[in-house]
Design an enzyme around this catalytic site. Structure first.
Site, PDB file in Angstrom:
ATOM      1  N   TYR A 199      -8.862   9.077 -32.268  1.00  0.00           N
ATOM      2  CA  TYR A 199      -8.007   8.292 -33.150  1.00  0.00           C
ATOM      3  C   TYR A 199      -7.934   6.865 -32.637  1.00  0.00           C
ATOM      4  CZ  TYR A 199      -3.788   6.839 -35.700  1.00  0.00           C
ATOM      5  OH  TYR A 199      -2.884   6.179 -36.500  1.00  0.00           O
ATOM      6  N   ASP A 294     -11.407   2.533 -25.974  1.00  0.00           N
ATOM      7  CA  ASP A 294     -10.052   2.476 -26.509  1.00  0.00           C
ATOM      8  C   ASP A 294      -9.130   3.072 -25.444  1.00  0.00           C
ATOM      9  OD1 ASP A 294      -7.617   2.777 -27.734  1.00  0.00           O
ATOM     10  OD2 ASP A 294      -8.387   3.771 -29.526  1.00  0.00           O
ATOM     11  N   LYS A 322       0.634   0.541 -25.473  1.00  0.00           N
ATOM     12  CA  LYS A 322       1.580   1.441 -24.823  1.00  0.00           C
ATOM     13  C   LYS A 322       2.115   0.892 -23.500  1.00  0.00           C
ATOM     14  CE  LYS A 322      -0.322   5.524 -27.143  1.00  0.00           C
ATOM     15  NZ  LYS A 322       0.752   5.753 -28.114  1.00  0.00           N
TER      16      LYS A 322
END
Length: 482
Positions: A199, A294, A322
């Site tokens: 994702y 990623d 994050k």
């Protein structure tokens, strides 16, 4: 593979010993751990707390969530929070501190979600909160350059091997959107390769065989994404080198980049096979394509320099999020200087954001990274996460459930399947109905896990030996009841 100091990787499954045990990588001599394999919602219950009795209820959460469904689609602002894959009543949180969280009914939980990764030093850390209070006195957003951007940029560049220049944005999705446009601009090519179950945010080009909430809801893709948006998105199973070679053979001179989670977290926790990342690095170089990691999830979590430090593989470009915002909305992409010079205003590749580099996110990120630099931080994450996942797998073995799982540093996951799990197809063999029952049981025992079989979990510096002991005991209790 190179391993970062104090960080280990474990992949193990339960029950009958198999022929090929899985390696555990660490800075200590490599050793094998055997791989094993085997052949309705409760809203109220009474649990013991020392000498006292406490009733577990989600009545207030239920009332609040029912109201939320009238105000927001599905009652939430991110799909996985709706508990669709585990059933039962979503928990409405009131407050968090350290390794614990409290819902609006007053129930207390040990938190292994950590706001989906950012809370690596613990929730509502006192030092971060104090720094934010001082920053807020000067304002919350300037819409202009601030010195804090320089500070965090220097910290990121010094930490992450691939990053020579960095560009801050406001989310992981935005970072992946930007890095994709940049890769296409730099190479002059359109096609990209992503892996099934990985994702990279909800931008149209990435919603092809995506993991995370898409997997949780069982959606094949997303309505509203035109065919033209995904025409140049090629997909392959994670850990499948032959599939990647075939894609390059069939699309010579057309592929701009490979983008991947170096350790998958959005199909559950899935580590790369030995040499998988090395081969991807070689293939992209041979074909004039870029390699993009990623690291929105793995950045500063697997090691201070992320997965690329841990595995010793340097990509061309990296996305972050994050942890670098310490709990505030943030994202970033960075990489080689010659590539990053294409980003406006230095170059022609346009990307902008009103709140990009805002002082609050920069402050929280700076003080979070300072804590992670302190001696023993990653050794602590490795120790507690190892004890946690080993305890859950041991409980599965004792109680006769087919389970497998693993961890690296403060990131972990487990599946209700024989295993091993090397890709999304393997992950989908999991007994999701059993996971749902396990999840609801753990919730009633005061343990808050990610509400999906297809999401990784996160430990923090705030987790204690007592937290781990309580979680292991709860897991065995719940598994015996399944």
């Amino acid at each position: 593979m190179a391993a970062s100091s104090g960080v280990g990787i474990l992949w193990q499954s339960n029950f009958t010993q198999c022929q090929r045990p899985t390696l555990v990588f660490s800075t200590s001599p490599r050793r094998c751990i055997p791989c094993y394999s085997s052949t309705a919602t409760t809203i109220r219950m009474t649990v013991s707390v020392g000498e006292k009795q406490k009733t577990f209820t989600l009545q207030k959460s239920e009332e609040a969530f029912n109201k939320a469904k009238e105000l927001m689609p599905g009652g939430v602002n991110s799909p996985v929070r709706a508990f669709k894959s585990v059933g039962g009543q979503p928990v409405v949180i009131d407050s968090v501190k350290g390794s614990h969280m409290w819902d609006i009914d007053g129930n207390e939980y040990i938190d292994y979600v950590g706001s989906w990764g950012p809370a690596i030093i613990g929730n509502a850390d006192d030092e971060v909160l104090a720094a934010l209070a001082e920053t807020m006195k000067k304002g919350t957003s300037f819409g202009a350059p601030c010195l804090l951007e320089n500070t965090l940029a220097e910290m990121v560049i010094s930490a992450v091997p691939s990053i020579e220049m960095v560009h801050f944005v406001n989310s992981g999705t935005e970072a992946c959107m930007g890095v994709l446009r940049l890769a296409r601009a730099f190479t002059g090519r359109s096609k990209i390769i992503k892996f099934e179950g990985c994702y990279h945010g909800h931008a149209d080009p990435f919603l092809v065989k995506a993991g995370s909430g898409v997997a949780t809801l069982g959606l094949p893709d997303s309505p509203g994404v035109p065919k033209a948006a995904t025409h140049d998105t090629l997909t392959a199973p994670y850990n499948d080198i032959s599939a990647i070679k075939s894609l390059f053979d069939d699309n010579k001179g057309e592929i701009a980049a490979i983008i991947l989670e170096p350790v998958v977290g959005n199909s559950g926790f899935i580590p790369p096979k030995l040499k998988f990342l090395d081969v991807l690095r070689d293939i992209t170089k041979e074909n004039g394509a870029l390699l993009i990691f990623d690291e929105v999830m793995t950045g500063f979590r697997l090691a201070y320099g992320g997965a690329q430090e841990y595995f010793g593989i340097t990509p061309d470009l990296t996305t972050l999020g994050k942890v670098i915002g310490g709990g505030f909305p943030v994202g970033a992409y960075g990489g080689r200087r010659d590539i990053m010079q294409m980003v406006a205003p230095a170059g022609p590749m346009y990307q902008a954001g009103t709140l990009s580099g805002n002082p609050l996110a920069m402050t929280a990120g700076i003080h979070t990274l300072k804590r992670l630099k302190q001696p023993g931080a990653y050794e602590h994450l490795d120790k507690i996460t190892s004890e946690l996942i080993q305890g859950i797998l041991d409980a599965g073995k004792k109680t006769g459930h087919a389970m497998c799982g693993g961890y690296i540093s403060g990131m972990f996951g487990f599946f209700f399947t024989h295993g091993p799990v090397h890709n999304f197809s393997d992950a989908k063999k999991s007994d999701t109905a059993k996971f749902a029952k396990f999840y609801r049981g753990m919730l009633e025992e005061g343990v808050y896990l990610a509400p999906s079989q297809f999401e990784a979990g996160f430990a923090s510096l705030a987790h204690t030996a007592e937290d781990i002991q309580q979680t292991r005991a709860a897991a065995e209790k719940v598994l015996r009841q399944l």
